[in-house]
Design an enzyme around this catalytic site. Structure first.
Site, PDB file in Angstrom:
ATOM      1  N   ASP A  24       5.251  -3.661  -9.290  1.00  0.00           N
ATOM      2  CA  ASP A  24       3.877  -2.344  -9.128  1.00  0.00           C
ATOM      3  C   ASP A  24       3.612  -1.214  -9.961  1.00  0.00           C
ATOM      4  OD1 ASP A  24       4.218  -4.141  -7.000  1.00  0.00           O
ATOM      5  OD2 ASP A  24       4.796  -2.370  -5.669  1.00  0.00           O
ATOM      6  N   LYS A 129       3.011  -9.830  -3.767  1.00  0.00           N
ATOM      7  CA  LYS A 129       3.971  -9.444  -2.757  1.00  0.00           C
ATOM      8  C   LYS A 129       3.295  -8.702  -1.686  1.00  0.00           C
ATOM      9  CE  LYS A 129       6.862  -4.989  -4.308  1.00  0.00           C
ATOM     10  NZ  LYS A 129       6.098  -4.324  -3.441  1.00  0.00           N
ATOM     11  N   VAL A 157       7.894   1.241  -9.215  1.00  0.00           N
ATOM     12  CA  VAL A 157       7.050   2.795  -8.590  1.00  0.00           C
ATOM     13  C   VAL A 157       7.225   1.988  -7.022  1.00  0.00           C
ATOM     14  CG1 VAL A 157       6.230   3.864 -10.298  1.00  0.00           C
ATOM     15  CG2 VAL A 157       5.075   2.589  -8.973  1.00  0.00           C
ATOM     16  N   CYS A 162       8.802   0.200  -2.528  1.00  0.00           N
ATOM     17  CA  CYS A 162       8.955  -0.454  -2.943  1.00  0.00           C
ATOM     18  C   CYS A 162      10.305  -0.792  -3.667  1.00  0.00           C
ATOM     19  CB  CYS A 162       7.801  -0.883  -3.425  1.00  0.00           C
ATOM     20  SG  CYS A 162       6.426  -1.347  -2.084  1.00  0.00           S
ATOM     21  N   GLN A 202      29.315   5.226  -2.295  1.00  0.00           N
ATOM     22  CA  GLN A 202      30.383   3.949  -1.832  1.00  0.00           C
ATOM     23  C   GLN A 202      30.583   3.445  -2.541  1.00  0.00           C
ATOM     24  OE1 GLN A 202      29.708   4.253   2.469  1.00  0.00           O
ATOM     25  NE2 GLN A 202      27.281   4.349   2.282  1.00  0.00           N
TER      26      GLN A 202
END
Ligand code: C5J
Length: 223
Positions: A24, A129, A157, A162, A202
């Site tokens: 984007d 999208k 961005v 997004c 993690q």
């Protein structure tokens, strides 16, 4: 095989099976007068990453890797824009309204175009999208499968909207994802920082992070 000294540990990929996914980088988010500004954001924060994105895009193209661009945008009749998305909040201009760069986030309007500095080349895939994630209601997964892509290098961005949504969608679909931290930005620096931490926490629960010069060096060395 390319080994990149990423966080939280080495990101390993083969160029032939890796796509550069650029999320984007549209005028509506990066330039004054678009959707980002209509929501009350300081868009100048986002334009600062453009030179780093340009360097990565040039190097990736030079190495012969697959490039995918995305645009968040809607049909002119807004039939793919849920009212909940259009009506939320108190923006000065809503999706579909006419602003200084045409109708906000509408296909074909000047504001929905990818910024000139990162303009797609003929033959590069451009995914339009309607949502935040690049996999939702698009042909992205099919295209990646046909191209035998297993790894994604991601930039664009905004980091926590997004970009993060797409990373999570990709991770759940089995892609190994590297987020280039100097090639992504948010209107809220604290949200960017939190996203980077969340992604790589993690044991790379969503993906890896690295600064783009590491990738540039690795691509150079791989030549
Ligand atoms: C937003 C995006 N922030 N591309 N879109 O609405 O992150």
């Amino acid at each position: 095989m390319i080994h990149l000294n990423a966080q939280p540990f080495s990101f390993e990929f083969e160029l032939a099976h890796t796509a550069l996914l650029i999320i984007d980088m549209q005028r509506d988010f990066i330039e004054p007068g678009g959707f980002g500004e209509s929501l009350g954001n300081d868009v100048s924060l986002l334009s600062a990453i453009v030179p780093a994105c340009q360097a990565v895009l040039a190097a990736w193209r030079g190495a012969g890797g697959m490039v995918v661009h995305t645009r968040e945008q809607h049909r002119a009749d807004l039939s793919d824009c849920p009212p909940a998305k259009r009506n939320r909040g108190q923006p000065t201009l809503r999706i579909g309204d006419v602003g200084p760069m045409g109708r906000i986030l509408v296909a074909g309007e000047p504001g929905s175009q990818i910024i000139e500095a990162l303009k797609p080349l003929p033959g590069e895939l451009v995914i339009d999208k309607p949502g935040k994630g690049a996999f939702y209601a698009t042909a992205l997964q099919t295209a990646l499968r046909l191209a035998d892509i297993s790894h994604l290098v991601v930039m664009g961005v905004t980091t926590e909207v997004c970009v993060q949504t797409t990373l999570r969608e990709a991770n759940d679909r089995g892609y190994d994802c590297l987020l280039l931290q100097d090639c992504t930005e948010s209107y809220f620096p604290q949200f960017k920082a939190a996203t980077l931490e969340m992604v790589r926490a993690q044991g790379a629960i969503v993906g890896w992070t690295a600064d783009s010069p590491l990738l540039l060096q690795a691509l150079q060395a791989g030549r």
